[in-house]
Design an enzyme around this catalytic site. Structure first.
Site, PDB file in Angstrom:
ATOM      1  N   SER A 127      -8.104  -3.590   1.778  1.00  0.00           N
ATOM      2  CA  SER A 127      -6.906  -3.146   1.060  1.00  0.00           C
ATOM      3  C   SER A 127      -5.696  -3.998   1.410  1.00  0.00           C
ATOM      4  CB  SER A 127      -6.617  -1.677   1.431  1.00  0.00           C
ATOM      5  OG  SER A 127      -5.327  -1.299   0.987  1.00  0.00           O
ATOM      6  N   TYR A 152      -5.565   5.151   8.356  1.00  0.00           N
ATOM      7  CA  TYR A 152      -6.369   4.628   7.230  1.00  0.00           C
ATOM      8  C   TYR A 152      -6.238   3.105   7.174  1.00  0.00           C
ATOM      9  CZ  TYR A 152      -7.164   2.818   2.575  1.00  0.00           C
ATOM     10  OH  TYR A 152      -7.556   2.037   1.528  1.00  0.00           O
ATOM     11  N   LYS A 156      -8.998  -0.283   8.003  1.00  0.00           N
ATOM     12  CA  LYS A 156      -9.302  -1.460   7.168  1.00  0.00           C
ATOM     13  C   LYS A 156      -9.119  -2.731   8.006  1.00  0.00           C
ATOM     14  CE  LYS A 156     -10.380   0.691   3.438  1.00  0.00           C
ATOM     15  NZ  LYS A 156     -11.794   0.733   3.049  1.00  0.00           N
TER      16      LYS A 156
HETATM   17  C1  WQD Z   1       2.248   3.791  -5.647  1.00  0.00           C
HETATM   18  C2  WQD Z   1       3.751   3.941  -5.837  1.00  0.00           C
HETATM   19  C3  WQD Z   1       4.770   5.562  -4.388  1.00  0.00           C
HETATM   20  C4  WQD Z   1       2.789   9.060  -6.093  1.00  0.00           C
HETATM   21  C5  WQD Z   1      -2.244   3.575  -1.554  1.00  0.00           C
HETATM   22  C6  WQD Z   1      -2.963   2.969  -0.369  1.00  0.00           C
HETATM   23  C7  WQD Z   1      -3.860   1.855  -0.833  1.00  0.00           C
HETATM   24  C8  WQD Z   1      -4.798   2.416  -1.853  1.00  0.00           C
HETATM   25  C9  WQD Z   1      -3.993   2.913  -3.047  1.00  0.00           C
HETATM   26  C10 WQD Z   1      -6.849   3.546  -1.298  1.00  0.00           C
HETATM   27  C11 WQD Z   1       4.496   4.071  -4.517  1.00  0.00           C
HETATM   28  C12 WQD Z   1       4.886   5.987  -5.852  1.00  0.00           C
HETATM   29  C13 WQD Z   1       3.186   7.754  -5.838  1.00  0.00           C
HETATM   30  C14 WQD Z   1       3.732   9.987  -6.588  1.00  0.00           C
HETATM   31  C15 WQD Z   1       5.412   8.267  -6.570  1.00  0.00           C
HETATM   32  N1  WQD Z   1      -5.535   3.490  -1.267  1.00  0.00           N
HETATM   33  N2  WQD Z   1       4.468   7.380  -6.075  1.00  0.00           N
HETATM   34  N3  WQD Z   1       5.019   9.563  -6.807  1.00  0.00           N
HETATM   35  O1  WQD Z   1       0.735   3.974  -1.713  1.00  0.00           O
HETATM   36  O2  WQD Z   1       0.757   1.818  -3.092  1.00  0.00           O
HETATM   37  O3  WQD Z   1      -1.375   2.606  -2.097  1.00  0.00           O
HETATM   38  O4  WQD Z   1      -3.140   3.975  -2.560  1.00  0.00           O
HETATM   39  O5  WQD Z   1      -7.634   2.784  -1.735  1.00  0.00           O
HETATM   40  O6  WQD Z   1      -4.599   1.357   0.265  1.00  0.00           O
HETATM   41  O7  WQD Z   1      -2.020   2.407   0.526  1.00  0.00           O
HETATM   42  O8  WQD Z   1      -0.383   3.861  -3.992  1.00  0.00           O
HETATM   43  O9  WQD Z   1      -0.346   5.299  -5.974  1.00  0.00           O
HETATM   44  O10 WQD Z   1       0.156   6.332  -3.691  1.00  0.00           O
HETATM   45  O11 WQD Z   1       1.835   4.845  -4.760  1.00  0.00           O
HETATM   46  O12 WQD Z   1       6.598   7.922  -6.779  1.00  0.00           O
HETATM   47  O13 WQD Z   1       3.433  11.209  -6.840  1.00  0.00           O
HETATM   48  O14 WQD Z   1       4.006   5.154  -6.555  1.00  0.00           O
HETATM   49  O15 WQD Z   1       5.989   5.830  -3.696  1.00  0.00           O
HETATM   50  O16 WQD Z   1       5.740   3.410  -4.653  1.00  0.00           O
HETATM   51  P1  WQD Z   1       0.060   3.061  -2.672  1.00  0.00           P
HETATM   52  P2  WQD Z   1       0.271   5.174  -4.624  1.00  0.00           P
END
Ligand code: WQD
Length: 339
Positions: A127, A152, A156
């Site tokens: 990741s 997590y 990785k």
């Molecule tokens: C994306 C953006 C949030 C939810 C994580 C892991 C990565 C992979 C994918 C597993 C961010 C914003 C999110 C919400 C929001 N995991 N957001 N409201 O955190 O980039 O990556 O998930 O495979 O390893 O680190 O993904 O989709 O959680 O967030 O505003 O209800 O959306 O702040 O900016 P992230 P995400």
């Protein structure tokens, strides 16, 4: 005789899409999954797309004797693509030992079995989280690995180190780690997609559930970041493009074209999109306004992360074919199908 590939976590979101692409390329697929974050229904979805039902063995990879038994029965395995792991960033902070056991012990048991074989090929689901907040954007594979923000993310990083150290002393073992950016979307047939188990932690499933009225409104975690519109930027890659990158990586190892025993590739679109840009793209594809409100920042979020995909383009011969709207449109179709 078909070449046999094991896909651990093959009934999961990314895993199931990789199984479809492997079958499309003529591989025989054996899935190992403990169904902790999936259902056997996904098998039907895969078969509906390819008309081939993969062999499926339900067991927990933390049970070492079962892992040893599996590989003694499937001695003709050509390669393993390893997805089986826990992946909720927030949960990992609360349950670190569960994450270290589930994500690392299982990796070690599989590598021990592969080390016994005359030759084997291993693809690891890593990741972009290993980079933390990179100093330079877009992010290349040469970017420094930052101290993990969560157990997590740490699993990785440690996982990659375990593979690197093992490949160094095992001429017979070749491995590639794919550092995913943000996988989203669903297969165009809408027979497989991201299963809505529990409250979505990730942005896009929360958006599509809000679009369906299953959630009251989306909380946008902060709009006071130093970006154009104040919201965080990520590289959202269509899960089918990501799946095809796994086949390209596997073919590289099988063909013996790899230049090192252990290689790493960033897999993204190379384009960053802010949360507000994703919201407006969703509104365009769903032809409806999305309910959302701006709330405080989420702990651990990086400001911006998007990939430099030059290495994957040139070395794997892979590049994404689908864009953000394609991915959101497929995610929306999937959400409507599973309502
Ligand atoms: C994306 C953006 C949030 C939810 C994580 C892991 C990565 C992979 C994918 C597993 C961010 C914003 C999110 C919400 C929001 N995991 N957001 N409201 O955190 O980039 O990556 O998930 O495979 O390893 O680190 O993904 O989709 O959680 O967030 O505003 O209800 O959306 O702040 O900016 P992230 P995400």
């Amino acid at each position: 005789m078909k070449q046999k590939i094991v896909v651990t976590g093959g009934l999961g979101f990314v895993g199931s899409h990789v199984v479809v692409e492997l079958q499309n390329e003529g591989f025989e697929v054996v899935i190992i999954d403990n169904l902790s974050n999936s259902t056997e229904e996904v098998l039907k979805g895969i078969q509906a797309i390819t008309s081939i039902t993969p062999i499926f063995e339900k067991f927990d990879l933390r049970d070492k004797p079962l892992v040893v038994d599996f590989f003694s029965r499937h001695h003709d395995v050509l390669g393993v693509i390893h997805f089986a792991a826990s992946k909720a960033v927030g949960e990992s902070v609360k349950l670190p030992l569960l994450y270290y056991e589930n994500n690392l012990n299982t990796l070690i048991y599989i590598l021990e079995e592969l080390q016994k074989k005359a030759s084997s090929n291993f693809i690891f689901s890593s990741s972009c989280t290993v980079y933390g907040q990179a100093e330079t954007l877009p992010i290349t594979e040469a970017a420094p690995i930052k101290e993990a923000e969560s157990p997590y993310g740490n699993t990785k990083q440690i996982g990659e180190e375990i593979i690197y150290d093992t490949c160094k002393v095992s001429e017979n073992l070749k491995a590639i780690a794919l550092r995913y950016f943000n996988p989203i979307g669903a297969h165009d047939s809408v027979n497989i997609g991201e299963l809505p188990i529990g409250t979505p932690q990730n942005l896009v499933p929360f958006i599509t559930q809000t679009g369906m009225g299953l959630r009251e409104e989306l909380s946008v975690f902060g709009d006071d970041y130093p970006t154009e519109d104040g919201t965080c930027i990520r590289d959202y890659i269509h899960v089918v493009d990501l799946a095809k990158a796994h086949v390209a990586a596997l073919k590289r190892l099988i063909s013996g074209n790899n230049t090192d025993n252990y290689e790493v590739f960033n897999i993204g679109t190379g384009k960053g999109s802010s949360v507000l840009e994703v919201i407006s793209a969703f509104e365009a594809v769903s032809n409806q306004k999305l309910n959302y409100k701006i709330v405080e920042r989420r702990e651990g979020d990086v400001i911006a992360a998007y990939a430099d995909t030059t290495k994957a383009n040139n070395v794997l011969g892979w590049k994404p074919e689908l864009d953000l709207k394609d991915a959101l449109s497929s995610a929306w179709k999937w959400e409507q199908r599973i309502k």
